[in-house]
Design a protein around this motif. Sequence first.
Motif, PDB file in Angstrom:
ATOM      1  N   UNK A 349       0.838  -1.202   0.000  1.00  0.00           N
ATOM      2  CA  UNK A 349       0.000   0.000   0.000  1.00  0.00           C
ATOM      3  C   UNK A 349       0.868   1.245   0.000  1.00  0.00           C
ATOM      4  N   UNK A 350       2.017   1.173   0.688  1.00  0.00           N
ATOM      5  CA  UNK A 350       2.951   2.298   0.726  1.00  0.00           C
ATOM      6  C   UNK A 350       3.834   2.367  -0.519  1.00  0.00           C
ATOM      7  N   UNK A 351       3.632   1.416  -1.437  1.00  0.00           N
ATOM      8  CA  UNK A 351       4.425   1.325  -2.661  1.00  0.00           C
ATOM      9  C   UNK A 351       5.905   1.093  -2.342  1.00  0.00           C
ATOM     10  N   UNK A 352       6.118   0.204  -1.390  1.00  0.00           N
ATOM     11  CA  UNK A 352       7.469  -0.202  -1.031  1.00  0.00           C
ATOM     12  C   UNK A 352       7.574  -1.714  -1.158  1.00  0.00           C
ATOM     13  N   UNK A 353       8.774  -2.200  -1.434  1.00  0.00           N
ATOM     14  CA  UNK A 353       8.981  -3.645  -1.531  1.00  0.00           C
ATOM     15  C   UNK A 353       9.034  -4.297  -0.156  1.00  0.00           C
ATOM     16  N   UNK A 354       9.334  -3.523   0.882  1.00  0.00           N
ATOM     17  CA  UNK A 354       9.374  -4.020   2.255  1.00  0.00           C
ATOM     18  C   UNK A 354       8.900  -2.909   3.183  1.00  0.00           C
ATOM     19  N   UNK A 355       8.498  -3.288   4.402  1.00  0.00           N
ATOM     20  CA  UNK A 355       8.034  -2.301   5.373  1.00  0.00           C
ATOM     21  C   UNK A 355       9.151  -1.295   5.632  1.00  0.00           C
ATOM     22  N   UNK A 356       8.828   0.010   5.744  1.00  0.00           N
ATOM     23  CA  UNK A 356       9.874   1.037   5.810  1.00  0.00           C
ATOM     24  C   UNK A 356      10.954   0.778   6.849  1.00  0.00           C
ATOM     25  N   UNK A 357      10.561   0.430   8.075  1.00  0.00           N
ATOM     26  CA  UNK A 357      11.540   0.174   9.133  1.00  0.00           C
ATOM     27  C   UNK A 357      11.089  -1.055   9.901  1.00  0.00           C
ATOM     28  N   UNK A 358      11.961  -2.044  10.034  1.00  0.00           N
ATOM     29  CA  UNK A 358      11.643  -3.238  10.791  1.00  0.00           C
ATOM     30  C   UNK A 358      11.493  -2.889  12.269  1.00  0.00           C
ATOM     31  N   UNK A 359      10.631  -3.665  12.964  1.00  0.00           N
ATOM     32  CA  UNK A 359      10.369  -3.379  14.381  1.00  0.00           C
ATOM     33  C   UNK A 359      11.660  -3.389  15.207  1.00  0.00           C
ATOM     34  N   UNK A 360      12.586  -4.281  14.871  1.00  0.00           N
ATOM     35  CA  UNK A 360      13.828  -4.370  15.628  1.00  0.00           C
ATOM     36  C   UNK A 360      14.711  -3.149  15.431  1.00  0.00           C
ATOM     37  N   UNK A 361      14.463  -2.361  14.378  1.00  0.00           N
ATOM     38  CA  UNK A 361      15.298  -1.201  14.086  1.00  0.00           C
ATOM     39  C   UNK A 361      14.736   0.093  14.663  1.00  0.00           C
ATOM     40  N   UNK A 362      13.563   0.034  15.286  1.00  0.00           N
ATOM     41  CA  UNK A 362      12.986   1.229  15.877  1.00  0.00           C
ATOM     42  C   UNK A 362      13.794   1.664  17.100  1.00  0.00           C
ATOM     43  N   UNK A 363      13.925   2.958  17.287  1.00  0.00           N
ATOM     44  CA  UNK A 363      14.673   3.478  18.434  1.00  0.00           C
ATOM     45  C   UNK A 363      13.882   3.250  19.712  1.00  0.00           C
ATOM     46  N   UNK A 364      14.474   2.602  20.720  1.00  0.00           N
ATOM     47  CA  UNK A 364      13.747   2.376  21.986  1.00  0.00           C
ATOM     48  C   UNK A 364      13.611   3.675  22.773  1.00  0.00           C
ATOM     49  N   UNK A 365      12.713   3.669  23.759  1.00  0.00           N
ATOM     50  CA  UNK A 365      12.499   4.833  24.602  1.00  0.00           C
ATOM     51  C   UNK A 365      13.249   4.658  25.920  1.00  0.00           C
ATOM     52  N   UNK A 366      13.521   5.751  26.636  1.00  0.00           N
ATOM     53  CA  UNK A 366      14.298   5.660  27.887  1.00  0.00           C
ATOM     54  C   UNK A 366      13.658   4.708  28.894  1.00  0.00           C
ATOM     55  N   UNK A 367      14.518   4.127  29.753  1.00  0.00           N
ATOM     56  CA  UNK A 367      14.021   3.162  30.723  1.00  0.00           C
ATOM     57  C   UNK A 367      13.091   3.789  31.752  1.00  0.00           C
ATOM     58  N   UNK A 368      13.191   5.087  31.931  1.00  0.00           N
ATOM     59  CA  UNK A 368      12.277   5.726  32.869  1.00  0.00           C
ATOM     60  C   UNK A 368      10.834   5.586  32.403  1.00  0.00           C
ATOM     61  N   UNK A 369      10.636   5.419  31.094  1.00  0.00           N
ATOM     62  CA  UNK A 369       9.285   5.192  30.575  1.00  0.00           C
ATOM     63  C   UNK A 369       8.741   3.856  31.066  1.00  0.00           C
ATOM     64  N   UNK A 370       9.632   2.873  31.264  1.00  0.00           N
ATOM     65  CA  UNK A 370       9.190   1.587  31.819  1.00  0.00           C
ATOM     66  C   UNK A 370       8.714   1.770  33.257  1.00  0.00           C
ATOM     67  N   UNK A 371       9.478   2.550  34.057  1.00  0.00           N
ATOM     68  CA  UNK A 371       9.059   2.781  35.440  1.00  0.00           C
ATOM     69  C   UNK A 371       7.697   3.472  35.479  1.00  0.00           C
ATOM     70  N   UNK A 372       7.470   4.375  34.539  1.00  0.00           N
ATOM     71  CA  UNK A 372       6.186   5.078  34.513  1.00  0.00           C
ATOM     72  C   UNK A 372       5.039   4.109  34.257  1.00  0.00           C
ATOM     73  N   UNK A 373       5.217   3.176  33.351  1.00  0.00           N
ATOM     74  CA  UNK A 373       4.168   2.200  33.061  1.00  0.00           C
ATOM     75  C   UNK A 373       3.967   1.215  34.199  1.00  0.00           C
ATOM     76  N   UNK A 374       5.033   0.853  34.866  1.00  0.00           N
ATOM     77  CA  UNK A 374       4.879  -0.008  36.038  1.00  0.00           C
ATOM     78  C   UNK A 374       4.111   0.720  37.134  1.00  0.00           C
TER      79      UNK A 374
END
Length: 515
Positions: A349-374
């Motif tokens: 649909x995006x007219x690409x041969x593959x998804x723009x960025x693989x999930x493993x290549x996404x930039x993670x968020x700071x660990x403090x965000x984990x504490x916030x969700x906990x």
Amino acid sequence: MTEQPATTNPTGPADPHPATDATTEEFADWRRLHPLTPAVAGTYLLGLAVLTAAILIYRSVPGWIIWLSVLPLPILVTLYEWLRLRTTRFRVAGGRFELHTGVLFRSRRSVALDRIRNVDATAEPVGRMYGLTGLRIGTGENASDSEALALSPLGRAEAERLRASLLPRRAEATDSPEIASWTPSWIRFAPFSFTTPLLGLAAFGAVYEGLDILGVDMDRQVIPDLVGRLADFPLPLVIGALLLALLVIGTLGSVLVYAETWWRHRLTEDSEALHVRRGLLTTRNITLERKRVLGVEVREPLSLRWAKGASVEAVATGLGSPEDEQNSARGTLLPPTGNGLAWPVAARVLRRSAFPIDAAELSPHPRIARRRRLGWAVGWVAAPTALLVGLGLLLTDVLIHIGWLFAVVALPIAVLLALDAYRNLGHGLDPEFLVSRKGSASRHTTVLRRTDIIGWTIRRSPFQRRHGLITLSATIAGGTGAYRIPDADQDEGVELADHALPDLVAPFLVDTKRD
């Protein structure tokens, strides 16, 4: 009676090639709805009247009450539909679509053809019996179904010709390249929905209400008798059997709903548009202009992720109000299916041969965000636990035991969901698209074309300011209007916004550095 002035939608660029083909000329004169318009409503109401009469006869209601209960509604609705047939007219002339409607309140609407974004053709079961269908015309406005440009019913052939006239050069060709098509194996993903147990409960509720309408004393006869029979069996066995019955009925219901909605699904494309055909009893034919598709969203509810499945929705303009569930369904390009199909379809649909960025290549968020969700997870469990314990201290010890049992069961689940939500946080840029991911119970991976982002909103709560976090919202002229990237690192988030839309963000960065 009042008349509304003609209106047009100012959004979107004009089509440089106005429609002047023979199909448009065919609708230059005023046309009306199909003459069988009253018959469609009459058929629905006839079935309702027969059911109502049968129930009243079963309950030994006097004949005059039966007649007064059954006749007025069909007569009034049929009369209203006849008046709607007489007062509704439309035409395509001078590069515009004009629609005059209204029985009590007259409405005159006019819209340029180059403002029409999509046309949704829907044929419901009774309409299909008469060879009729309806059209809903999307113009980019966030309008509800009651405010949308709608024509129903029309003859099937006339509806197809009008659809081609409203979307010149964008009507589906018979040789359009196919992106995905229905296979019976898709049905295995139907039970992996949050609605499955709800459908089971709805079935029990429908049986209860139906028997109650027929005069069966459910509260004082059936339910006490059933409880008495089940009392001879161990309680865990009874609870397990009831849950199993709930899931079996819910699974059957979800399979039937899935099949009715997505049977014969076919997603095709051409240089101008995407086309979706689907439906078993109620068929739908939806056309989305390519230039109105701003991106895609891959949705993976937790239960569907267990089955390694996902669905694909278009982020597009012209679908109507995002709060309307029907409008959201118009943007669904692929129903819940396997990951092996969903991700390639999203890329196509995006007219690409593959998804723009693989999930493993996404930039993670700071660990403090984990504490916030906990922290949120503990809070969501602690609040009802404290309420139950407090009420138990005032009323009965049973509530205290229920509160602690709730905490023991719910806390591990909430913590696991919080950790999963943190793992799913991520964002990234490629030369053409912005990709973001968030959510646990319902994980969304959103891809937006960078040139379609019209603004950024940056928010910081006191907690976020203290720990260097921000929430970014990419604003676009379609979909839900804004797509959030929560709890990103402040410096990384601002840099992301600057790279995605430098001309807009750069002046604010200069001011920030001066501070």
